[in-house]
Design a protein around this motif. Structure first.
Motif, PDB file in Angstrom:
ATOM      1  N   MET A 445       0.832  -1.204   0.000  1.00  0.00           N
ATOM      2  CA  MET A 445       0.000   0.000   0.000  1.00  0.00           C
ATOM      3  C   MET A 445       0.871   1.259   0.000  1.00  0.00           C
ATOM      4  SD  MET A 445      -3.158  -0.922   2.517  1.00  0.00           S
ATOM      5  CE  MET A 445      -4.003   0.554   1.972  1.00  0.00           C
ATOM      6  N   TRP A 446       1.951   1.233   0.749  1.00  0.00           N
ATOM      7  CA  TRP A 446       2.833   2.394   0.807  1.00  0.00           C
ATOM      8  C   TRP A 446       3.482   2.672  -0.544  1.00  0.00           C
ATOM      9  CZ3 TRP A 446       8.501   2.421   1.365  1.00  0.00           C
ATOM     10  CH2 TRP A 446       8.996   3.699   1.629  1.00  0.00           C
ATOM     11  N   THR A 447       3.976   1.630  -1.222  1.00  0.00           N
ATOM     12  CA  THR A 447       4.598   1.829  -2.530  1.00  0.00           C
ATOM     13  C   THR A 447       3.570   2.232  -3.577  1.00  0.00           C
ATOM     14  OG1 THR A 447       4.422  -0.570  -2.922  1.00  0.00           O
ATOM     15  CG2 THR A 447       6.516   0.271  -2.088  1.00  0.00           C
ATOM     16  N   ALA A 448       2.326   1.751  -3.457  1.00  0.00           N
ATOM     17  CA  ALA A 448       1.278   2.181  -4.384  1.00  0.00           C
ATOM     18  C   ALA A 448       1.007   3.677  -4.241  1.00  0.00           C
ATOM     19  CB  ALA A 448       0.002   1.377  -4.144  1.00  0.00           C
ATOM     20  N   GLU A 449       1.012   4.159  -3.020  1.00  0.00           N
ATOM     21  CA  GLU A 449       0.840   5.595  -2.796  1.00  0.00           C
ATOM     22  C   GLU A 449       2.043   6.364  -3.330  1.00  0.00           C
ATOM     23  OE1 GLU A 449      -0.839   9.224  -1.374  1.00  0.00           O
ATOM     24  OE2 GLU A 449      -1.658   7.260  -1.897  1.00  0.00           O
ATOM     25  N   ASN A 450       3.241   5.847  -3.134  1.00  0.00           N
ATOM     26  CA  ASN A 450       4.438   6.503  -3.679  1.00  0.00           C
ATOM     27  C   ASN A 450       4.381   6.562  -5.198  1.00  0.00           C
ATOM     28  OD1 ASN A 450       5.495   6.837  -1.128  1.00  0.00           O
ATOM     29  ND2 ASN A 450       6.797   5.023  -1.232  1.00  0.00           N
ATOM     30  N   LEU A 451       3.939   5.472  -5.815  1.00  0.00           N
ATOM     31  CA  LEU A 451       3.847   5.443  -7.273  1.00  0.00           C
ATOM     32  C   LEU A 451       2.825   6.449  -7.769  1.00  0.00           C
ATOM     33  CD1 LEU A 451       4.788   4.068  -9.876  1.00  0.00           C
ATOM     34  CD2 LEU A 451       2.942   2.408  -9.568  1.00  0.00           C
ATOM     35  N   TRP A 452       1.694   6.580  -7.054  1.00  0.00           N
ATOM     36  CA  TRP A 452       0.692   7.552  -7.453  1.00  0.00           C
ATOM     37  C   TRP A 452       1.253   8.968  -7.346  1.00  0.00           C
ATOM     38  CZ3 TRP A 452      -1.519  11.611  -4.838  1.00  0.00           C
ATOM     39  CH2 TRP A 452      -2.561  12.248  -5.505  1.00  0.00           C
ATOM     40  N   LYS A 453       1.966   9.261  -6.282  1.00  0.00           N
ATOM     41  CA  LYS A 453       2.557  10.584  -6.131  1.00  0.00           C
ATOM     42  C   LYS A 453       3.581  10.847  -7.228  1.00  0.00           C
ATOM     43  CE  LYS A 453       2.026  10.977  -1.104  1.00  0.00           C
ATOM     44  NZ  LYS A 453       2.745  11.058   0.197  1.00  0.00           N
ATOM     45  N   HIS A 454       4.331   9.807  -7.589  1.00  0.00           N
ATOM     46  CA  HIS A 454       5.348   9.962  -8.622  1.00  0.00           C
ATOM     47  C   HIS A 454       4.718  10.258  -9.978  1.00  0.00           C
ATOM     48  CE1 HIS A 454       9.429   9.317 -10.226  1.00  0.00           C
ATOM     49  NE2 HIS A 454       8.818   8.792 -11.268  1.00  0.00           N
ATOM     50  N   GLN A 455       3.598   9.649 -10.264  1.00  0.00           N
ATOM     51  CA  GLN A 455       2.972   9.803 -11.568  1.00  0.00           C
ATOM     52  C   GLN A 455       2.008  10.986 -11.641  1.00  0.00           C
ATOM     53  OE1 GLN A 455       1.308   5.882 -12.021  1.00  0.00           O
ATOM     54  NE2 GLN A 455       3.225   5.018 -12.800  1.00  0.00           N
ATOM     55  N   SER A 456       1.568  11.486 -10.510  1.00  0.00           N
ATOM     56  CA  SER A 456       0.651  12.636 -10.488  1.00  0.00           C
ATOM     57  C   SER A 456       1.275  13.799  -9.726  1.00  0.00           C
ATOM     58  CB  SER A 456      -0.676  12.235  -9.834  1.00  0.00           C
ATOM     59  OG  SER A 456      -0.490  11.901  -8.478  1.00  0.00           O
ATOM     60  N   TRP A 457       2.578  13.940  -9.833  1.00  0.00           N
ATOM     61  CA  TRP A 457       3.296  14.906  -9.002  1.00  0.00           C
ATOM     62  C   TRP A 457       2.900  16.347  -9.298  1.00  0.00           C
ATOM     63  CZ3 TRP A 457       7.608  18.093 -10.755  1.00  0.00           C
ATOM     64  CH2 TRP A 457       7.822  18.014 -12.145  1.00  0.00           C
ATOM     65  N   LEU A 458       2.310  16.611 -10.471  1.00  0.00           N
ATOM     66  CA  LEU A 458       1.905  17.975 -10.815  1.00  0.00           C
ATOM     67  C   LEU A 458       0.407  18.205 -10.646  1.00  0.00           C
ATOM     68  CD1 LEU A 458       4.090  18.848 -13.935  1.00  0.00           C
ATOM     69  CD2 LEU A 458       4.343  19.624 -11.586  1.00  0.00           C
ATOM     70  N   SER A 459      -0.279  17.246 -10.030  1.00  0.00           N
ATOM     71  CA  SER A 459      -1.725  17.427  -9.870  1.00  0.00           C
ATOM     72  C   SER A 459      -2.021  18.534  -8.868  1.00  0.00           C
ATOM     73  CB  SER A 459      -2.366  16.116  -9.418  1.00  0.00           C
ATOM     74  OG  SER A 459      -1.835  15.729  -8.166  1.00  0.00           O
TER      75      SER A 459
END
Length: 872
Positions: A445-459
């Motif tokens: 779950m933690w890495t999934a959240e990190n991946l989301w932040k990495h891919q949506s960093w400009l949201s």
């Protein structure tokens, strides 16, 4: 006339009054202050790399120099988590009005570098993408549209920079000429194009071009589409089928040739387990290969949509639980473990059938735009905790089944007891497995959240009420693949060879314990065949991935032929296969009861040779003929079938074999099984530094450590890969000891060199085939060097251990080793080791300066032998 002027004046005033609100609104909406960015200076570039990559790689760079007078320039220096920083970066890099910018095709090693100069603030962004599938891929200001054979590249300028000064745009096509180009470049060649503007002003260049990549790279990008991803699973299918056939064949051969009569119970149990493992490997392997592709196929064909689309997550949960329960049934853990497995299965069943009871959406993955009320349930912490609990239960079921299966396989080789119907399962191990399951699920779950932040960093965080729904739905869409990915990762990457390898070892152990009081000097044919299959399963690096097509049988065939050739050569060149004058071979004459006499003869042989050397150098005076006669007596063995009446007839050793060679060929232990265990212990210690080096090269070097924060099982993979690499080298050491008496060579390093060549065979096949299709060789030169070094040191340790009785007479092991190898042979071995160390240091220096970029989309060639679960 005055009336006409009056009418015109009123009309113009009315028009101006109507336009003023629009102009005001436009100015209010221009949050990026695009007028202040007219003087910005921009350079952009993209570089394709086709050769030396599994997929075509495109690296982009965008360098923007904005004036300090721009309102958002100070915001570029703020922390990345601030909204003002994201707003400024969104103006320069993306569509400012996009509330939900999300890119899963853009890889970044870090945030854009920001530097401040006297009049400018410079933003330098580096991005990368791998063309792993067809469709559209955006990275930086570039967009690639991947077709069946042609790829289209387009420069997509951020709207705020549309009137800025684009000084230079460079495109490197990686040695491939374009099929079409628009607009015409200013300078360059057919493969490197450049658009320059010497002065500001005017329209920026409109850059669109198409290229035809190498056929291998175009083919590799095609296999992720329907229906081609089905062929990927079918191409991997021969692997579990072959291994199942090999395991069943080992069981058949051992049944036909029992180690002792009557057949021991331990041998019967281990062979029965081997047969069960053969079938289990095939069934679970088929499920692991086809769970994702078949569901994707049903979705594409609109067949069984309820299960293939609406209930896809429960189906993946069900398949993962069922396969884990199969392992539990085979392993038969203790009662406490069984109770825990039943409870975990019940909890997963509730999540599958009645998710609303735990606060989860009924569909488990609702569309946040179509079903906002359902998706809003995922915003509650208890909903995500409930799903994470189900993931932890899947991990627990599999871990209990795996540990119980391994325990059953090894305990079956015990001669004393067969064990109860439900085996003993240590409670401390059970508690540890519960903790590991919870940690793996939480880390996912933690890495999934990190991946989301990495891919949506400009949201734009908290832009409106829908942002939270978009966030949690996108996050959960990534998390939903956990059960399928766990099956692919844990079984497809590790357990598929752990269990069969241990099953064969258990059979060999039972047969060694059931052997007669005077075991054969050489492993029997059934054991040799079992060792060959063990090497294929445990030691051989499985490759066979070319241009996106898995063909693992090619490397297996190369390994099998090399191993067969080595053993065939050993029957002619191994010491114990040498023929005596009577027609007998040495292994038919030499016995363990004569071991003490052989060691005494070898020691006396070395002493006499030392005296001869001193005699030749004039350091002592002694009767040379006497020394030679004693040496001659040491080269004799008792006649295997003396003539009648002459019981003490002697026969000479073969000319190329001496007493030292004969003692070293026998090894430090009485049996081949004992030699195998001894060599495995040496390798386990000697390989620890090598494992650390390989882990740095494959998992920690450069940005690979940062990758683990974005991968679902990234940190768990470091632990498992470390254990796997250690087990592979220990398995190679075990095989070296088991085959010690049948390998060619008179010293340990030469025996190890032959086995290292066999290990190199599949790497050579992969390298040649990969060179044809332009794939990289990776860190395999380092792996091969370390393998040769570890096996060589293991061979040296085995030679020293053979004469461990003399250890007290020598101040160091090096002195004993020089005495064993003699000076001429010792110098050759030292040079051999020095050459290995030099090669190792050279490879290390090359790798230190070769830091890889980050992987956002993982290559199928890196995911074990599984196919992944990202099929539609």
């Amino acid at each position: 006339m005055l009336g006409v002027r009056h009418v015109l004046f009123v009309s113009a005033a009315a028009i101006l009054l109507c336009l003023l609100p629009g102009a005001s609104a436009q100015a209010a909406d221009d949050a990026c202050r695009t007028g202040q960015l007219k003087s910005a200076r921009i350079t952009a570039s993209v570089r394709f790399t086709h050769q030396g990559e599994d997929y075509s790689k495109a690296e982009g760079r965008l360098k923007i120099k904005v004036p300090k007078s721009w309102n958002h320039a100070p915001d570029l220096l703020l922390n990345e988590d601030t909204e003002r920083y994201r707003t400024a970066m969104r103006c320069l890099l993306r569509q400012p009005g996009d509330l939900y910018p999300y890119r899963d095709t853009e890889g970044r090693t870090s945030a854009p570098a920001v530097t401040v100069e006297k009049e400018w603030v410079t933003v330098d962004q580096r991005t990368v993408t791998w063309v792993v599938s067809r469709g559209t891929r955006e990275f930086g200001p570039w967009k690639i549209t991947v077709g069946a054979r042609l790829w289209k590249l387009e420069l997509v300028r951020p709207p705020a920079l549309d009137r800025s000064w684009w000084q230079e745009v460079a495109v490197d096509l990686g040695g491939r000429a374009a099929r079409s180009v628009s607009s015409t470049p200013t300078t360059g060649t057919t493969t490197e194009l450049t658009w320059n503007r010497e002065k500001p002003g005017g329209a920026p260049p409109e850059i669109r071009l198409s290229l035809q990549p190498p056929a291998a790279k175009a083919l590799a990008a095609r296999w992720s589409d329907y229906p081609w991803y089905l062929l990927d699973a079918f191409a991997w299918l021969p692997l579990p089928l072959l291994f199942s056939v090999l395991l069943l064949d080992v069981a058949r051969r051992t049944r036909r040739a029992p180690a002792g009569l009557p057949r021991a119970d331990a041998e019967t149990r281990t062979v029965d387990n081997l047969i069960a493992v053969g079938w289990l490997t095939f069934v679970v392997g088929v499920v692991e290969l086809f769970d994702g592709p078949l569901l994707g196929h049903f979705t594409e064909q609109s067949t069984a949509l309820f299960w293939a689309e609406e209930q896809r997550i429960p189906v993946h949960f069900g398949l993962s639980v069922l396969t884990g329960l199969m392992l539990c049934v085979f392993g038969r853990p203790g009662r406490a473990a069984v109770g825990l497995v039943i409870a975990a299965t019940g909890y997963v069943s509730v999540v599958m059938c009645y998710p609303e009871w735990l606060g989860l959406p009924t569909r488990l993955l609702p569309d946040w735009q179509t079903f906002p009320d359902e998706a809003s349930r995922l915003q509650e912490p208890q909903a995500l905790a409930a799903f994470a609990g189900a993931c932890a239960c899947v991990v627990l079921i599999w871990l209990v089944g795996a540990v119980a299966s391994l325990l059953r396989l090894w305990r079956a080789a015990d001669v004393s007891v067969a064990g109860p119907s439900w085996g003993r399962f240590p409670h401390t191990v059970l508690v540890a497995l519960v903790a590991v399951s919870a940690v793996v699920s939480a880390a996912s779950m933690w890495t999934a959240e990190n991946l989301w932040k990495h891919q949506s960093w400009l949201s734009r965080r908290n832009a409106d009420e829908d942002y939270g729904l978009w966030h949690v739905s996108t996050f959960f869409r990534e998390l939903r693949w956990f059960p399928a990915d766990w099956l692919d990762w844990f079984y497809g990457g590790y357990l598929w060879w752990w269990v069969p390898s241990l099953a064969i070892l258990a059979v060999l152990r039972a047969r060694a314990g059931a052997a007669s009081a005077a075991p054969a000097a050489l492993p029997p044919p059934a054991d040799l065949y079992g060792l060959k299959v063990f090497l294929v399963l445990c030691v051989m690096p499985v490759f066979g991935w070319y241009a996106g097509i898995p063909l693992p049988l090619t490397t297996i065939l190369g390994f099998w032929l090399a191993l067969t050739g080595l053993l065939s050569f050993g029957t002619r060149r191994a010491v114990l296969y040498q023929q005596l004058a009577t027609g007998h071979r040495l292994h038919e004459v030499v016995e363990e009861v004569d071991r003490r006499d052989r060691l005494r003869a070898a020691r006396r042989h070395r002493e006499l040779h030392a005296q001869l050397r001193r005699l030749e150098q004039g350091q002592q005076e002694e009767d040379r003929s006497k020394l030679e006669r004693e040496l001659d007596r040491l080269h004799r063995l008792p006649h295997p079938s003396p003539p009648p009446g002459l019981p003490r007839t002697w026969i000479r050793l073969p000319p190329s074999i001496g007493p030292v060679d004969l003692a070293l060929a026998w090894g430090p232990q009485a049996t081949s099984w004992g030699n195998a265990l001894r060599a495995a212990r040496f390798t386990a210690l000697l390989s620890v530094p090598a494992v650390a080096i390989m882990m740095w090269a494959d998992y920690l070097r450069g940005t690979r450590w940062e990758d683990k924060f974005l991968e679902r099982f990234g940190f768990a993979e470091i632990v498992m890969a470390t254990l796997t690499l250690e087990l592979m080298w220990v398995g190679a050491g075990f095989a070296l000891g088991a085959l010690w008496r049948v390998l060619p060579g008179r010293r340990g390093p030469s025996r190890a060199f032959g086995l290292a060549l066999v290990y190199t065979a599949p790497v050579f096949v992969q390298t040649v085939s990969g060179w044809i299709v332009g794939q990289p060789i990776g860190t395999w030169p380092l792996n091969l060097s370390l393998t040769l070094l570890v096996l060589t040191l293991t061979g040296v340790a085995m030679d020293i251990d053979t004469f461990r009785g003399e250890r007290r007479y020598w101040p160091t092991r090096a002195g004993l080793l020089l005495s064993l190898y003699q000076w001429r042979m010792a110098s050759v071995q030292v040079a051999f080791l020095v050459g290995q160390v030099v090669a190792l240091v050279t490879i290390w220096q090359q790798l230190k300066g070769n830091d890889p970029m980050i992987f956002i989309e993982r290559s199928p060639s890196e995911g074990g032998r599984g196919t992944g679960s990202d099929a539609p």
